[in-house]
Scaffold this motif. Sequence first.
Motif, PDB file in Angstrom:
ATOM      1  N   TYR A 125      27.240 -19.744  49.872  1.00 34.80           N
ATOM      2  CA  TYR A 125      26.051 -19.920  50.550  1.00 34.80           C
ATOM      3  C   TYR A 125      25.819 -19.781  51.929  1.00 34.80           C
ATOM      4  O   TYR A 125      24.848 -19.278  52.687  1.00 34.80           O
ATOM      5  N   VAL A 126      27.098 -19.989  52.598  1.00 37.47           N
ATOM      6  CA  VAL A 126      27.023 -19.670  54.140  1.00 37.47           C
ATOM      7  C   VAL A 126      28.383 -19.291  54.639  1.00 37.47           C
ATOM      8  O   VAL A 126      29.508 -19.602  53.990  1.00 37.47           O
ATOM      9  N   ASN A 127      28.405 -18.276  55.430  1.00 36.89           N
ATOM     10  CA  ASN A 127      29.836 -17.793  55.874  1.00 36.89           C
ATOM     11  C   ASN A 127      30.327 -18.840  56.903  1.00 36.89           C
ATOM     12  O   ASN A 127      29.423 -19.536  57.869  1.00 36.89           O
ATOM     13  N   PRO A 128      31.723 -18.699  57.282  1.00 34.86           N
ATOM     14  CA  PRO A 128      32.261 -19.621  58.117  1.00 34.86           C
ATOM     15  C   PRO A 128      31.418 -19.727  59.393  1.00 34.86           C
ATOM     16  O   PRO A 128      31.413 -20.570  60.038  1.00 34.86           O
ATOM     17  N   PHE A 129      31.520 -18.546  60.144  1.00 42.27           N
ATOM     18  CA  PHE A 129      30.974 -18.581  61.566  1.00 42.27           C
ATOM     19  C   PHE A 129      29.383 -18.877  61.616  1.00 42.27           C
ATOM     20  O   PHE A 129      29.274 -19.349  62.687  1.00 42.27           O
ATOM     21  N   ALA A 130      28.944 -18.522  60.436  1.00 40.88           N
ATOM     22  CA  ALA A 130      27.365 -19.072  60.589  1.00 40.88           C
ATOM     23  C   ALA A 130      27.346 -20.689  60.565  1.00 40.88           C
ATOM     24  O   ALA A 130      26.574 -21.103  61.387  1.00 40.88           O
TER      25      ALA A 130
ATOM     26  N   GLY B  90      29.616 -15.983  66.618  1.00 42.51           N
ATOM     27  CA  GLY B  90      28.871 -16.239  65.188  1.00 42.51           C
ATOM     28  C   GLY B  90      27.482 -15.974  64.623  1.00 42.51           C
ATOM     29  O   GLY B  90      27.129 -15.951  63.555  1.00 42.51           O
ATOM     30  N   PHE B  91      26.736 -15.427  65.890  1.00 41.73           N
ATOM     31  CA  PHE B  91      25.328 -15.071  65.659  1.00 41.73           C
ATOM     32  C   PHE B  91      24.944 -14.043  64.631  1.00 41.73           C
ATOM     33  O   PHE B  91      24.242 -14.106  63.868  1.00 41.73           O
ATOM     34  N   GLY B  92      26.000 -13.022  64.325  1.00 40.36           N
ATOM     35  CA  GLY B  92      25.894 -12.037  63.449  1.00 40.36           C
ATOM     36  C   GLY B  92      25.593 -12.600  62.104  1.00 40.36           C
ATOM     37  O   GLY B  92      24.779 -12.137  61.251  1.00 40.36           O
ATOM     38  N   GLN B  93      26.592 -13.283  61.692  1.00 47.37           N
ATOM     39  CA  GLN B  93      26.651 -14.259  60.566  1.00 47.37           C
ATOM     40  C   GLN B  93      25.679 -15.148  60.471  1.00 47.37           C
ATOM     41  O   GLN B  93      24.993 -15.144  59.195  1.00 47.37           O
ATOM     42  N   PHE B  94      25.125 -15.898  61.346  1.00 48.18           N
ATOM     43  CA  PHE B  94      24.226 -16.759  61.369  1.00 48.18           C
ATOM     44  C   PHE B  94      22.633 -15.966  61.065  1.00 48.18           C
ATOM     45  O   PHE B  94      21.918 -16.444  60.162  1.00 48.18           O
ATOM     46  N   SER B  95      22.603 -15.297  61.644  1.00 48.98           N
ATOM     47  CA  SER B  95      21.173 -14.195  61.446  1.00 48.98           C
ATOM     48  C   SER B  95      21.173 -13.581  60.154  1.00 48.98           C
ATOM     49  O   SER B  95      20.083 -13.165  59.754  1.00 48.98           O
ATOM     50  N   THR B  96      22.158 -13.333  59.416  1.00 51.30           N
ATOM     51  CA  THR B  96      22.128 -12.855  58.122  1.00 51.30           C
ATOM     52  C   THR B  96      22.121 -13.748  56.975  1.00 51.30           C
ATOM     53  O   THR B  96      22.145 -13.413  55.743  1.00 51.30           O
ATOM     54  N   THR B  97      22.336 -15.074  57.328  1.00 49.91           N
ATOM     55  CA  THR B  97      22.235 -16.131  56.217  1.00 49.91           C
ATOM     56  C   THR B  97      20.990 -16.026  55.318  1.00 49.91           C
ATOM     57  O   THR B  97      19.992 -16.363  56.129  1.00 49.91           O
ATOM     58  N   ASP B  98      21.094 -16.288  54.300  1.00 55.02           N
ATOM     59  CA  ASP B  98      19.967 -16.255  53.471  1.00 55.02           C
ATOM     60  C   ASP B  98      19.562 -17.855  53.068  1.00 55.02           C
ATOM     61  O   ASP B  98      19.912 -18.348  52.049  1.00 55.02           O
TER      62      ASP B  98
ATOM     63  N   PHE C 137      19.280 -21.784  49.739  1.00 55.66           N
ATOM     64  CA  PHE C 137      19.785 -23.090  49.850  1.00 55.66           C
ATOM     65  C   PHE C 137      19.231 -23.986  48.841  1.00 55.66           C
ATOM     66  O   PHE C 137      17.860 -24.000  48.724  1.00 55.66           O
ATOM     67  N   THR C 138      20.140 -24.442  48.106  1.00 54.73           N
ATOM     68  CA  THR C 138      19.184 -25.855  47.189  1.00 54.73           C
ATOM     69  C   THR C 138      19.363 -26.823  48.214  1.00 54.73           C
ATOM     70  O   THR C 138      19.937 -27.065  49.178  1.00 54.73           O
ATOM     71  N   THR C 139      18.925 -27.975  47.504  1.00 58.64           N
ATOM     72  CA  THR C 139      19.080 -29.298  48.222  1.00 58.64           C
ATOM     73  C   THR C 139      20.385 -29.836  48.372  1.00 58.64           C
ATOM     74  O   THR C 139      20.564 -30.307  49.454  1.00 58.64           O
TER      75      THR C 139
ATOM     76  N   LEU D  92      21.967 -30.921  52.068  1.00 60.09           N
ATOM     77  CA  LEU D  92      22.719 -32.014  52.247  1.00 60.09           C
ATOM     78  C   LEU D  92      24.156 -31.741  52.819  1.00 60.09           C
ATOM     79  O   LEU D  92      24.715 -32.545  53.711  1.00 60.09           O
ATOM     80  N   SER D  93      24.827 -30.789  52.162  1.00 56.87           N
ATOM     81  CA  SER D  93      26.225 -30.718  52.501  1.00 56.87           C
ATOM     82  C   SER D  93      26.302 -30.057  53.950  1.00 56.87           C
ATOM     83  O   SER D  93      26.969 -30.489  54.795  1.00 56.87           O
TER      84      SER D  93
END
Length: 312
Positions: free
Chosen positions: A32-37, A200-208, A212-214, A218-219
Amino acid sequence: MSKRLLAHAALIGANLIYGVNYSVAKWIMPDYVNPFALVVMRAIGGVLLFWTFASFGVKEQVKRKDLYRLALCGMFGVAFNQMMFLAGLNFTTPIDASIIMTANPIVVLVAALVLLGERITWRKTLGIILGGSGAILLITSGGNVSLDSEHFVGNLLMLGNTSSYAMYLVLVKPLMKKYHPLTVIKWVFLFGSFIIIPVGFGQFSTTDFSNFTTEVWLSIGYVVIFTTFFAYLLNIVAMKWVSPTLASTYIYSQPVIASVVAIIMLQDHLTWLKVISTGLVFAGVYFVNLAGQRQMKRRLKSAGKSTVQSQN
C-alpha cells in the motif's frame, strides 16, 4: 509516583507501542505504501503534532549553540533511524529485525562511554547480557528465524537503524538537563524532517491514496500517532530521569510484551521457556537500573563533598 518510577512507566509504554509497530508497519509495506513515503508521513505528522502541543504551554528559547546538537539528534534519532527502520523492515522479517534490535543497548553503552564518560560497570554489562539473552531466547523460541542472505540488505539496514537510535539516545541526554521534553522533541523532528522530506518525497508523491482501505488508514494512523508521537514523547520524557543505557535496555521488553498480548488474545500459550525468558529480561533491566542508581548516589556524594570543601 516518583519521577524515576514515572520514567520507567513511560519506557514500558513506549516499548509496548514499538512492539506492536513491527507487524503493523510490515503489513502496509510495500503493498500500500513504500517505506520512504511512510517516513514522510511520520515526519510531517510528528512536526505538526509536537509543535502544536508545545505551543499550548511550553515556550522556551533554545540557545544557538544547542541547535547543532538538536540537528544531530534529528539526523540520528528521526531521519536515519526511521528511514533505515522502515526500509530495512521492507526487506527482512519482523523476527530478524527484533533480534538485531537487541544490539541497541550495547551500542548505547559504548557511545555513552565515549561521548558522556559513563562508566561501563559489571552490573550494566551483566544486565545487558541477561536482558539480551532473555529477548533472543524468547524471539527464537518460535523457530522462524532466518538471518539468511535473502534478508542481508534488510538486516544491514536494521543494524544501521539500531546504531543510529543509540547515538540519538546518547546525544539527546545533555539537552534534557536544559530544556522541557516537548521543546527538545519538536526541534529534533523539525531538523529530521529537513532530511526526510526531500529524500522521501518521490515515493510519497506517487502513493496511490485512493487504494487505501479503512484498515490501511488506521494502520498509518497508528504509525503516525502512536509510534511517532506518543512513543517518542514517552521516551524523551523518560530520558530526563534515566540514563541512555537504561532507556535502551527496555528494548528487551518488546518481545515479552508481544508474547503477553498474544497470550491474552489466545493466539499463544504460556510455557516455561517464556517464563524463563521474561525473568531474564526483567533481571537485565534490574541490574542496569541498579547500576544507574549507584552511579547517581556516587555523583551526589561527590557533589556534597565538593560543596563542603568550597565552604571551608
